[in-house]
Design an enzyme around this catalytic site. Structure first.
Site, PDB file in Angstrom:
ATOM      1  CG  ASP A  31      -2.038   0.881   1.240  1.00  0.00           C
ATOM      2  OD1 ASP A  31      -2.929   0.080   0.686  1.00  0.00           O
ATOM      3  OD2 ASP A  31      -1.740   1.891   1.852  1.00  0.00           O
ATOM      4  CG  PHE A 153     -18.272 -11.369  -7.335  1.00  0.00           C
ATOM      5  CD1 PHE A 153     -19.675 -10.861  -7.740  1.00  0.00           C
ATOM      6  CD2 PHE A 153     -17.406 -12.352  -7.301  1.00  0.00           C
ATOM      7  CE1 PHE A 153     -19.297 -10.815  -9.105  1.00  0.00           C
ATOM      8  CE2 PHE A 153     -17.919 -12.489  -9.553  1.00  0.00           C
ATOM      9  CZ  PHE A 153     -19.000 -11.171 -10.349  1.00  0.00           C
ATOM     10  CB  CYS A 261     -20.354  -2.190  -3.095  1.00  0.00           C
ATOM     11  SG  CYS A 261     -19.059  -2.517  -2.416  1.00  0.00           S
TER      12      CYS A 261
HETATM   13  C1  UGA Z   1     -21.986  -6.103  -1.711  1.00  0.00           C
HETATM   14  C2  UGA Z   1     -22.278  -7.449  -2.502  1.00  0.00           C
HETATM   15  O1  UGA Z   1     -22.976  -8.254  -2.287  1.00  0.00           O
HETATM   16  C3  UGA Z   1     -21.067  -7.859  -2.677  1.00  0.00           C
HETATM   17  O2  UGA Z   1     -20.954  -9.507  -3.542  1.00  0.00           O
HETATM   18  C4  UGA Z   1     -20.064  -7.115  -3.509  1.00  0.00           C
HETATM   19  O3  UGA Z   1     -18.898  -8.146  -3.779  1.00  0.00           O
HETATM   20  C5  UGA Z   1     -20.346  -5.715  -2.552  1.00  0.00           C
HETATM   21  O4  UGA Z   1     -20.850  -5.777  -2.698  1.00  0.00           O
HETATM   22  C6  UGA Z   1     -19.032  -5.229  -3.592  1.00  0.00           C
HETATM   23  O5  UGA Z   1     -19.228  -4.667  -4.334  1.00  0.00           O
HETATM   24  O6  UGA Z   1     -17.560  -5.182  -3.472  1.00  0.00           O
HETATM   25  P1  UGA Z   1     -21.902  -5.509   0.130  1.00  0.00           P
HETATM   26  O7  UGA Z   1     -21.834  -3.735   0.365  1.00  0.00           O
HETATM   27  O8  UGA Z   1     -20.731  -5.929   1.367  1.00  0.00           O
HETATM   28  O9  UGA Z   1     -21.246  -6.177  -0.570  1.00  0.00           O
HETATM   29  O10 UGA Z   1     -23.068  -5.469   1.489  1.00  0.00           O
HETATM   30  P2  UGA Z   1     -23.984  -6.581   1.444  1.00  0.00           P
HETATM   31  O11 UGA Z   1     -24.285  -7.077   1.643  1.00  0.00           O
HETATM   32  O12 UGA Z   1     -24.362  -6.473  -0.013  1.00  0.00           O
HETATM   33  O13 UGA Z   1     -25.505  -5.358   1.416  1.00  0.00           O
HETATM   34  C7  UGA Z   1     -25.733  -4.337   0.519  1.00  0.00           C
HETATM   35  C8  UGA Z   1     -26.858  -3.274   1.895  1.00  0.00           C
HETATM   36  O14 UGA Z   1     -27.622  -3.508   1.259  1.00  0.00           O
HETATM   37  C9  UGA Z   1     -26.714  -2.677   3.003  1.00  0.00           C
HETATM   38  O15 UGA Z   1     -27.358  -1.771   2.925  1.00  0.00           O
HETATM   39  C10 UGA Z   1     -27.821  -3.889   3.062  1.00  0.00           C
HETATM   40  O16 UGA Z   1     -28.327  -3.419   4.401  1.00  0.00           O
HETATM   41  C11 UGA Z   1     -29.048  -3.460   2.509  1.00  0.00           C
HETATM   42  N1  UGA Z   1     -29.634  -4.807   2.486  1.00  0.00           N
HETATM   43  C12 UGA Z   1     -29.051  -6.531   2.106  1.00  0.00           C
HETATM   44  C13 UGA Z   1     -30.807  -4.633   2.131  1.00  0.00           C
HETATM   45  O17 UGA Z   1     -31.693  -3.376   2.328  1.00  0.00           O
HETATM   46  N2  UGA Z   1     -32.014  -5.747   1.926  1.00  0.00           N
HETATM   47  C14 UGA Z   1     -31.718  -6.454   2.152  1.00  0.00           C
HETATM   48  O18 UGA Z   1     -32.501  -7.946   1.625  1.00  0.00           O
HETATM   49  C15 UGA Z   1     -30.180  -7.410   1.179  1.00  0.00           C
END
Ligand code: UGA
Length: 439
Positions: A31, A153, A261
């Site tokens: 880094d 992912f 993301c």
């Molecule tokens: C997301 C993707 O799920 C990953 O596969 C991807 O690698 C990552 O982005 C990335 O591009 O690096 P992440 O941002 O860590 O992962 O979080 P998620 O678990 O996907 O949740 C995203 C948002 O959706 C959160 O704010 C969560 O509260 C919301 N969410 C999720 C909902 O409101 N409802 C749901 O049913 C699921």
């Protein structure tokens, strides 16, 4: 054992580096931040991620994981160099590739043997070809190299498990042989490995995140209709998800999606489409629904306490954009706190992990050290982040502390009947059968 270098020690870089080391590879994480690297050498993680500290410690002790700020040192034995640097978006949604360019140029400067450059950062479609040009332009006499796209992912909070047990590994390159080499180092993960061209691999990442965001915005739209028509979106979502073609995941209605993301990637995909003269109607609707959804809890507080919230105190249960992380990037809590303050409310918050990251972002919010302090004299509580420790609140005790016993369940985790039995006025998201339509 293969020699792998990872550029960037953010979520993707550090988790990938530690996991590749755990699979028996010799990994160097680089880094440009001296501070981050010094901290890592002393076992201090730059991010909060469950299990990461132990994983890093174990692999450093085993001599398989190293940290440096020197490109010479990082590249000298490397067979693969993963670029895992940040790609923030500007106001239009265009991804800012300055860190990717810096990484590619620095690699070109020190390369003295053939290399496979693997792009793990989420980058606009076409960036793989661009990286190859950046390297060639920087040093026309550069040794032989190939660029492979290997989108990540993993999710924050479950990043290590997601890395170790992926649903699929997507690899894209114009050099099939190089993609197969990268496939080799993923074989221990026993996932389906798909090899395609560079641009298609890059697009799979954007399309996947946009689809998941769309799924959430879809159910949030249904939630609003459920409120109007007297149905319960939690049951609707369960019933829909039983259809294997739909599935249950990412179908929980709430206060909308946030994080580092989805917001950035949906915006960037829309931008890429528009630059090419396309009109991505659906992506815009997905984003619009999401920003509206962050107003839902405020509408509900006002419905119960009146439009003017001056003199009222509202407590936020959770600040992080989701449980399991201290990440505040584009967290719904930020908009929710601002909307409440605009309506005159005093806003308090408690988060088990994210308060240090939240403090500079929300300086006007009073951060307290527990749920009881949050409830003390408050007029409403809003569940913003569904941390496990918020799932079994001592509601009788909280009610005795509050001025008005109002609970807004932004994640639909509570049983409305139980909460009401404890003397609370309850509002979830889209739970219209409970007489909570907002008209
Ligand atoms: C997301 C993707 O799920 C990953 O596969 C991807 O690698 C990552 O982005 C990335 O591009 O690096 P992440 O941002 O860590 O992962 O979080 P998620 O678990 O996907 O949740 C995203 C948002 O959706 C959160 O704010 C969560 O509260 C919301 N969410 C999720 C909902 O409101 N409802 C749901 O049913 C699921």
């Amino acid at each position: 054992m293969r020699h792998i270098t990872i550029v960037g020690v953010g979520y993707v870089g550090l988790v990938s580096g530690a996991c590749f080391a755990d699979l028996g590879n010799d990994v160097t994480c680089l880094d440009i931040s001296e501070e981050r690297i010094e901290n890592l050498k002393q076992g201090i993680m730059p991010i909060y991620e469950i299990g990461l500290e132990e994983l890093v410690e174990r692999n450093v002790k085993a001599g398989r994981l190293h940290f440096t700020t020197s490109y010479e040192e990082a590249i000298k034995d490397a067979e693969f160099v993963f670029i895992a640097v940040g790609t923030p978006s500007d106001v239009d949604g265009q991804a800012d590739l300055r860190y990717v360019r810096m990484a590619a140029e620095s690699i070109a400067d020190v390369m003295d043997h053939p290399l496979i450059v693997v792009n793990k950062s989420t980058v606009p479609v076409g960036t793989g070809d661009w990286v190859a040009n950046v390297i060639r332009n920087r040093r026309p006499d550069v040794p032989q190299f190939s660029v492979v796209s290997c989108p990540e992912f993993l999710r924050e909070g479950t990043a290590i498990r997601d890395f170790m047990h992926p649903d699929r590994t997507v690899l894209g390159s114009t050099d099939r042989e190089a993609a197969e080499q990268v496939a080799q180092i993923h074989l221990p993960l026993r996932s389906t490995i798909m090899i395609t061209d560079l641009r298609t691999a890059e697009m799979i990442k954007y399309a996947s995140n946009a689809f998941l965001a769309a799924k959430i915005s879809f159910i949030n739209e249904i939630a609003n209709i459920c409120e109007a028509l007297g149905a319960d979106v939690k049951e609707v979502s369960y019933g829909m998800g039983l259809d294997k073609r739909i599935g249950h995941s990412f179908l929980n209605a709430g206060i909308g999606w946030g994080g580092s993301c989805f917001p950035k990637d949906v915006k960037a995909l829309a931008y890429m489409a528009e630059v090419e003269g396309r009109n991505p109607h659906l992506l815009h609707a997905v984003m619009d629904i999401n920003s509206d959804q962050r107003r839902a809890p405020i509408r509900k507080v006002k419905e119960l306490l009146g439009d003017d919230l001056h003199g009222m105190t509202v407590g936020l249960l959770g600040l992080a954009f989701k449980p399991g992380t201290d990440d505040m990037r584009d967290a719904p809590s930020i908009d929710i706190a601002h909307h409440l303050m605009q309506a005159g409310a005093h806003v308090r918050a408690f988060d088990p992990v994210a308060m240090p990251t939240a403090q500079p972002i929300l300086p006007e919010v009073e951060l307290v050290d527990g749920v009881e302090a949050l409830a003390d004299g408050a007029d409403a509580l809003i569940l913003v982040t569904e941390w496990n420790e918020f799932k079994n609140l001592d509601l009788a005790r909280l009610k005795s502390l509050m001025r008005h016993a109002v609970l807004i369940d932004g994640r639909n985790v509570y049983d409305p009947a139980f909460v009401r039995e404890q003397g609370f006025q309850y509002r979830g998201i889209g739970r219209g059968t409970n007489g909570e339509g907002v008209h």
